[in-house]
Design an enzyme around this catalytic site. Structure first.
Site, PDB file in Angstrom:
ATOM      1  N   LYS A 163       0.836  -1.189   0.018  1.00  0.00           N
ATOM      2  CA  LYS A 163       0.031  -0.035  -0.093  1.00  0.00           C
ATOM      3  C   LYS A 163       0.894   1.321  -0.109  1.00  0.00           C
ATOM      4  O   LYS A 163       0.554   2.233  -0.627  1.00  0.00           O
ATOM      5  CB  LYS A 163      -0.948   0.111   1.256  1.00  0.00           C
ATOM      6  CG  LYS A 163      -1.949  -1.219   1.196  1.00  0.00           C
ATOM      7  CD  LYS A 163      -3.309  -0.798   1.602  1.00  0.00           C
ATOM      8  CE  LYS A 163      -4.438  -1.759   1.410  1.00  0.00           C
ATOM      9  NZ  LYS A 163      -5.410  -2.065   2.097  1.00  0.00           N
ATOM     10  N   LYS A 187      -4.479 -10.993  -5.406  1.00  0.00           N
ATOM     11  CA  LYS A 187      -5.822 -11.589  -4.704  1.00  0.00           C
ATOM     12  C   LYS A 187      -6.806 -10.666  -4.924  1.00  0.00           C
ATOM     13  O   LYS A 187      -6.656  -9.489  -5.359  1.00  0.00           O
ATOM     14  CB  LYS A 187      -5.427 -11.521  -3.078  1.00  0.00           C
ATOM     15  CG  LYS A 187      -5.572 -10.342  -2.628  1.00  0.00           C
ATOM     16  CD  LYS A 187      -6.077 -10.280  -1.018  1.00  0.00           C
ATOM     17  CE  LYS A 187      -6.142  -8.912  -0.416  1.00  0.00           C
ATOM     18  NZ  LYS A 187      -6.451  -8.654   0.885  1.00  0.00           N
ATOM     19  N   LYS A 226     -11.771  -5.908  -2.641  1.00  0.00           N
ATOM     20  CA  LYS A 226     -12.884  -4.781  -2.853  1.00  0.00           C
ATOM     21  C   LYS A 226     -12.603  -3.509  -3.306  1.00  0.00           C
ATOM     22  O   LYS A 226     -13.287  -2.602  -3.764  1.00  0.00           O
ATOM     23  CB  LYS A 226     -13.828  -4.942  -1.580  1.00  0.00           C
ATOM     24  CG  LYS A 226     -13.150  -4.679  -0.328  1.00  0.00           C
ATOM     25  CD  LYS A 226     -14.302  -4.431   0.851  1.00  0.00           C
ATOM     26  CE  LYS A 226     -14.187  -5.491   2.114  1.00  0.00           C
ATOM     27  NZ  LYS A 226     -13.058  -5.066   3.037  1.00  0.00           N
TER      28      LYS A 226
HETATM   29  P1  AMP Z   1     -10.790  -7.268   4.504  1.00  0.00           P
HETATM   30  O1  AMP Z   1     -11.723  -7.069   3.224  1.00  0.00           O
HETATM   31  O2  AMP Z   1      -9.534  -6.908   3.970  1.00  0.00           O
HETATM   32  O3  AMP Z   1     -11.204  -6.716   5.533  1.00  0.00           O
HETATM   33  O4  AMP Z   1     -10.995  -8.775   4.703  1.00  0.00           O
HETATM   34  C1  AMP Z   1     -11.695  -9.405   5.400  1.00  0.00           C
HETATM   35  C2  AMP Z   1     -11.393 -11.006   5.517  1.00  0.00           C
HETATM   36  O5  AMP Z   1     -11.552 -11.453   4.298  1.00  0.00           O
HETATM   37  C3  AMP Z   1      -9.894 -11.339   5.882  1.00  0.00           C
HETATM   38  O6  AMP Z   1     -10.140 -12.654   6.634  1.00  0.00           O
HETATM   39  C4  AMP Z   1      -9.396 -11.743   4.712  1.00  0.00           C
HETATM   40  O7  AMP Z   1      -8.165 -12.610   4.714  1.00  0.00           O
HETATM   41  C5  AMP Z   1     -10.438 -12.141   3.996  1.00  0.00           C
HETATM   42  N1  AMP Z   1     -10.195 -12.059   2.300  1.00  0.00           N
HETATM   43  C6  AMP Z   1     -10.136 -10.798   1.703  1.00  0.00           C
HETATM   44  N2  AMP Z   1      -9.888 -11.180   0.606  1.00  0.00           N
HETATM   45  C7  AMP Z   1      -9.755 -12.343   0.186  1.00  0.00           C
HETATM   46  C8  AMP Z   1      -9.623 -13.116  -0.894  1.00  0.00           C
HETATM   47  N3  AMP Z   1      -9.378 -12.474  -2.148  1.00  0.00           N
HETATM   48  N4  AMP Z   1      -9.471 -14.334  -0.673  1.00  0.00           N
HETATM   49  C9  AMP Z   1      -9.524 -15.081   0.493  1.00  0.00           C
HETATM   50  N5  AMP Z   1      -9.889 -14.288   1.413  1.00  0.00           N
HETATM   51  C10 AMP Z   1      -9.943 -12.911   1.479  1.00  0.00           C
END
Ligand code: AMP
Ligand code: TRP
Length: 326
Positions: free
Chosen positions: A111, A193, A196
């Site tokens: 980032k 990966k 969002k």
């Molecule tokens: P975040 O959107 O960064 O708050 O992620 C929330 C949860 O979703 C965390 O446990 C991340 O590891 C999981 N997560 C987010 N993006 C992915 C992805 N592309 N594949 C698997 N897990 C994800």
């Protein structure tokens, strides 16, 4: 019963990465553990958020948790900023973290490359707040996607450091990372990966995307020119589709490959779209109903905050006492 803590940032529209990487595992584990599922709004403001949208996304995230099958009567569902102890313990843990430890975090490095000098200090200290979240609740297990593994190691290191300096205080949490769904990949660049916050809408599928959009995004997803369906690192796009398939049906990746033996990429894409639409459409209907019932959501997060405060205040008190605060 052992404790689980996990959370998702309400910083945008939740994707199927969040769903398969996190939420689906929470559902699986909820009957065997005492679970705290948090909407981590303090983490979300590490990048600029528009207030009206943030408010909406916080409620929508809660609605998605419930609509996906997380039982609000059995688990504690709450909003991070409603429990002030998270910020307080985070400050304390800041003073036990080395600059080198946070500088080494991959997510921060990536980032900061993008944002340069204008990156917020919050993004730098973000994993310390995550450690505070986890350590406040005597957490045994943290179900997350594999991108969070490094952050979790920091939480473990900080807990051990504090315990060594004072005496046994924090429980050392373990990660829970599933094999096929821990990293759902970007549909346009399957070596990254799914996220969002990506600029390209075609790179991710939102939990709330409608049927046509899901079909369009999957059919446009990047594959390769090999032409046969294998589960291989030479075919990251296809591998990702197989992982999504497996996350829904629970089938082994090997069996899925066998099933598509003499078939083409179009067949696999079509089947993955059908499965996704089937899986997500009931959730979407429930989310809509819940978003029309804000009083119900308010009751859930208020009760959740009360339960979370009750579960965590002793830990912070203990920490302060050990440090020497009066
Ligand atoms: P975040 O959107 O960064 O708050 O992620 C929330 C949860 O979703 C965390 O446990 C991340 O590891 C999981 N997560 C987010 N993006 C992915 C992805 N592309 N594949 C698997 N897990 C994800
Ligand atoms: N940092 C996590 C993410 O971006 C979200 C998060 C915050 C979290 N606090 C947590 C996950 C505690 C698990 C446990 O994905």
């Amino acid at each position: 019963m052992k404790n689980i803590f996990s959370g998702i940032q309400p910083s945008g529209d939740l994707t199927i990465g969040n769903y398969f990487g996190a939420i689906k595992n929470w559902i699986k584990l909820q009957s065997e553990y005492n679970c705290f599922f948090c909407i981590v709004d303090l983490h979300a403001i590490t990048v600029r958020q528009e207030p009206k949208r943030l408010r909406e996304k916080i409620l929508e995230t809660l609605a998605i948790y419930i609509a996906s099958g997380i039982d609000p009567n059995k688990n504690t569902l709450f909003i991070q900023s409603h429990v002030p102890f998270h910020s307080e313990l985070s400050w304390i843990l800041n003073c036990f973290t080395y600059m080198g430890e946070t500088s080494r975090m991959t997510q921060y490095k990536e980032k900061s490359l993008k944002s340069g000098e204008s990156i917020s200090v919050g993004l730098f200290t973000y994993p310390i707040l995550m450690a505070a979240d986890i350590l406040l609740y005597n957490t045994d297990l943290v179900p997350v996607g594999s991108d969070q593994k490094q952050h979790l190691e920091l939480a473990r290191d900080l807990a051990e450091r504090f315990n060594n300096i004072y005496s046994d205080t924090f429980k050392i949490p373990d990660p829970y990372i599933s094999s096929t769904s821990s990293r759902i990949m970007n549909l346009q660049s399957p070596d990254k990966k799914m996220s969002k916050s990506d600029e390209n809408e075609n790179s991710y599928i939102k939990i709330l995307d409608d049927e046509n959009i899901i079909r369009k995004k999957i059919s446009r997803s990047v594959t390769d020119s090999i032409g046969s369906i294998n589960y291989s690192d030479d075919q990251l796009g296809i591998k990702n589709l197989i992982n999504i398939f497996s996350s829904i049906t629970g089938e082994d990746t090997y069996d899925i490959v066998a099933r598509f033996k003499n078939k083409g990429y179009g067949d696999l894409k079509n089947e993955v779209s059908n499965l996704l639409i089937d899986e997500l459409s009931t959730i979407q209907k429930r989310v809509k109903e819940l978003m029309d019932n804000k009083d119900y959501l308010e009751k859930i997060y208020k009760d959740g905050a009360e339960k979370a405060i009750e579960a965590s205040y002793r830990m912070l008190r203990k920490v302060k006492k050990k440090i020497g605060f009066i």
